[in-house]
Scaffold this active site. Structure first.
Site, PDB file in Angstrom:
ATOM      1  N   GLY A  28       0.867  -1.074  -0.069  1.00  0.00           N
ATOM      2  CA  GLY A  28      -0.110   0.051  -0.158  1.00  0.00           C
ATOM      3  C   GLY A  28       0.688   1.183   0.006  1.00  0.00           C
ATOM      4  N   CYS A 236     -27.287  -9.788 -16.853  1.00  0.00           N
ATOM      5  CA  CYS A 236     -26.607  -9.217 -18.005  1.00  0.00           C
ATOM      6  C   CYS A 236     -27.567  -9.806 -19.163  1.00  0.00           C
ATOM      7  CB  CYS A 236     -25.363 -10.076 -18.197  1.00  0.00           C
ATOM      8  SG  CYS A 236     -24.531  -9.908 -19.658  1.00  0.00           S
ATOM      9  N   CYS A 239     -25.501 -12.908 -21.362  1.00  0.00           N
ATOM     10  CA  CYS A 239     -25.266 -14.104 -20.746  1.00  0.00           C
ATOM     11  C   CYS A 239     -25.906 -14.398 -19.509  1.00  0.00           C
ATOM     12  CB  CYS A 239     -23.674 -14.153 -20.476  1.00  0.00           C
ATOM     13  SG  CYS A 239     -23.235 -13.393 -19.149  1.00  0.00           S
ATOM     14  N   CYS A 261     -22.536  -7.230 -19.236  1.00  0.00           N
ATOM     15  CA  CYS A 261     -21.125  -7.525 -18.399  1.00  0.00           C
ATOM     16  C   CYS A 261     -20.178  -6.554 -19.045  1.00  0.00           C
ATOM     17  CB  CYS A 261     -20.552  -9.086 -18.760  1.00  0.00           C
ATOM     18  SG  CYS A 261     -21.522 -10.072 -17.970  1.00  0.00           S
ATOM     19  N   CYS A 267     -18.245 -12.550 -20.244  1.00  0.00           N
ATOM     20  CA  CYS A 267     -19.559 -12.873 -20.955  1.00  0.00           C
ATOM     21  C   CYS A 267     -19.335 -13.700 -21.851  1.00  0.00           C
ATOM     22  CB  CYS A 267     -20.041 -11.492 -21.211  1.00  0.00           C
ATOM     23  SG  CYS A 267     -21.696 -11.252 -21.799  1.00  0.00           S
TER      24      CYS A 267
END
Lengths: 277, 256
Positions: A28, A236, A239, A261, A267
């Site tokens: 970080g 979606c 899909c 998606c 997808c």
């Protein structure tokens, strides 16, 4: 004309690897590095490209996504850049890739321990819009003074009734550094705790930071307003997936829209294997 | 009783010029000390040195910390010193724009210090911020407005609320009523006096306005050319000034 492997010269790649190692050692923490001019404009992923160049080996399989898609301008041009300068194999399949460079998304398919995810980062400093002085933000990181980050979340709730920050949602890494996960949607934040190595490169701002595998990553929130990785309340349209992050696409000028998606590979592979309804 | 703040031989130079020199005093809990003097007399320099905004060239600033008793603030690690300035200390700037975050709502401004010391419950933070806004006579309906939408007097009161919310023990004020018109000044002084007395605060107030110290300060320090020329109880100094400069200062006040 021939290029050195992966465009950058070996000394530059060593310098970047040193920054990456330091970043991995201090999860970080933003490590400054001597960012090079790349043959693309700032904001197009110069940081990510340099980190990718330092990580790639001739055996790697490389994938690039931009907002989840493999076929947008940014993704196509970076993929071709490394095809040309490194001669590495490329793929659109998340599972086949060993190095994935991404802009603003984490793939839906869970990553594995032998993969590296490289993020393109525009502004690495999560405190930047609250405190413009670099000297001051560095001091705040050094002394763990992160109250200001919550002031931003407070303002969100006061103004919108909820934490309205939807992307670049700040996280605390290993209970120490507050980090900007790059502009990924907050939907992706839980995926930051991953078996894969995650590297972040900011070219213009000259910073590299990292999340080693299985690092603890906590999204900041309030006790009475807990973190919520929200997404559009639709499946979606292509899909049928209910668990993926969706793009809203306007399909006509009469207000018609569909949700699909944002991860094109996810997808497409669902539709191929017949999982689509 | 241990003094809350002991100041010993503070000196600050700007090159060859003196900012302030040889300043020593004790401040006891609950006491309000006024520092008066003309522009350029070193009173703001002194205040900034005490509050840690400037580093004095020499001298000691010993604060009676809650945990470890009297300690020299200048020898503390920076993390501790900054923690002190967020919790037990407060600094009220002359210009509220220096002490407020102008792009953050009034509630957020008051809540910042709470969040800086670890408050993580939105409802509680908001409740406390609301309480403090009403204490400084700001309508809680304006809680989500930005300070830029406030009048000068409101901004100054907001700055005071923001500083006092963590219950500090020592407040530094640099011309808290500067730039406000007289009726607003009077209200602010009234409010300050109430808060200081009710919370038992110790305060160091720098001003060139003798009326302010007459109302607020228990003791007075008169500065000229970086040096303290006279100290004493406020009424004593103002009613029976000994030093020539203090006599000039007191006689220069316009009588209406």
């Amino acid at each position: 004309m021939s290029y050195n492997f992966a465009y950058l010269d070996e000394q530059t790649k060593r310098m970047i690897r040193r920054a990456i190692l330091k970043g991995v050692a201090i999860p970080g923490y933003q490590v400054p590095f001597a960012s090079r001019e790349m043959p693309m404009p700032y904001g197009w992923g110069t940081g990510g490209v340099q980190v990718s160049a330092a990580c790639l080996t001739p055996d790697d399989v490389f994938k690039v996504i931009d907002q989840g898609a493999d076929d947008t301008t940014n993704a196509v041009s970076i993929r071709r850049f490394f095809e040309k300068t490194a001669g590495v194999a490329v793929t659109e399949k998340t599972t086949e890739a060993t190095v994935i460079q991404t802009r603003h998304r984490i793939p839906e398919t869970p990553l594995s321990a032998d993969q590296i995810l490289v993020y393109q980062v525009p502004i690495p400093e999560p405190l930047r819009f609250l405190e413009p002085r670099e000297t001051e933000t560095r001091k705040m990181h050094g002394l763990e003074e992160y109250g200001l980050m919550h002031v931003k979340l407070y303002e969100d709730i006061a103004r919108h009734g909820e934490i309205a920050t939807a992307y670049a949602y700040p996280v605390r890494v290993e209970d120490r550094y507050v980090m900007d996960p790059s502009p990924i949607p907050k939907f992706d934040n839980p995926k930051l705790e991953s078996p894969a190595l995650q590297l972040f490169g900011a070219g213009r701002e000259q910073r590299i930071y990292a999340l080693p595998p299985y690092t603890k990553v906590v999204s900041l929130d309030f006790e009475d307003y807990p973190f919520d990785p929200s997404k559009a309340a639709h499946p979606c349209a292509l899909c049928g997936a209910e668990d993926s992050y969706l793009d809203e696409v306007i399909v006509d000028d009469a207000g018609g829209r569909m949700f699909v998606c944002s991860d094109t590979d996810y997808c497409a592979s669902r539709r191929e294997t017949g999982e689509a309804a | 009783m241990t003094p809350l703040l002991q100041v010993r031989n503070i000196e600050k130079r700007y090159g060859a010029r003196i900012g302030c020199a040889d300043v020593s005093f004790d401040l006891y809990p609950g006491e309000v000390l006024g520092i008066v003097g003309e522009s350029g007399s070193g009173k703001s320099t002194l205040l900034n040195c005490l509050a840690g905004h400037q580093s004095p060239d020499q001298g000691e600033v010993i604060f009676d910390t809650r945990a470890d008793g009297p300690r020299d603030v200048r020898q503390m690690p920076e993390a501790e010193r900054r923690m002190l300035s967020r919790t037990d200390w407060a600094f009220v700037h002359q210009n509220p724009r220096d002490g407020l975050r102008m792009r953050v709502s009034a509630g957020g401004n008051v809540g910042e210090r709470l969040m800086a010391v670890g408050a993580r419950h939105y409802g509680d933070i908001r409740q406390t911020a609301g309480d403090w806004l009403s204490k400084v006579e700001i309508d809680t309906a304006r809680m989500d407005d930005r300070p830029s939408a406030f009048s000068g007097g409101m901004q100054q009161r907001l700055q005071i609320a923001r500083n006092l919310v963590t219950g500090p023990r020592l407040v530094f004020m640099d011309e808290p009523t500067g730039g406000l018109d007289v009726s607003v000044q009077a209200r602010l002084l009234d409010l300050l006096r109430g808060l200081v007395r009710r919370m038992g605060l110790s305060a160091i107030i720098v001003t060139h306005d003798l009326a302010v110290v007459r109302l607020l300060a228990d003791r007075l320090m008169v500065m000229k050319s970086g040096h303290v020329v006279e100290t004493g109880l406020t009424d004593q100094v103002l009613d029976d000034p000994q030093h020539a400069y203090t006599q000039l200062l007191v006689s220069s006040v316009l009588q209406v």
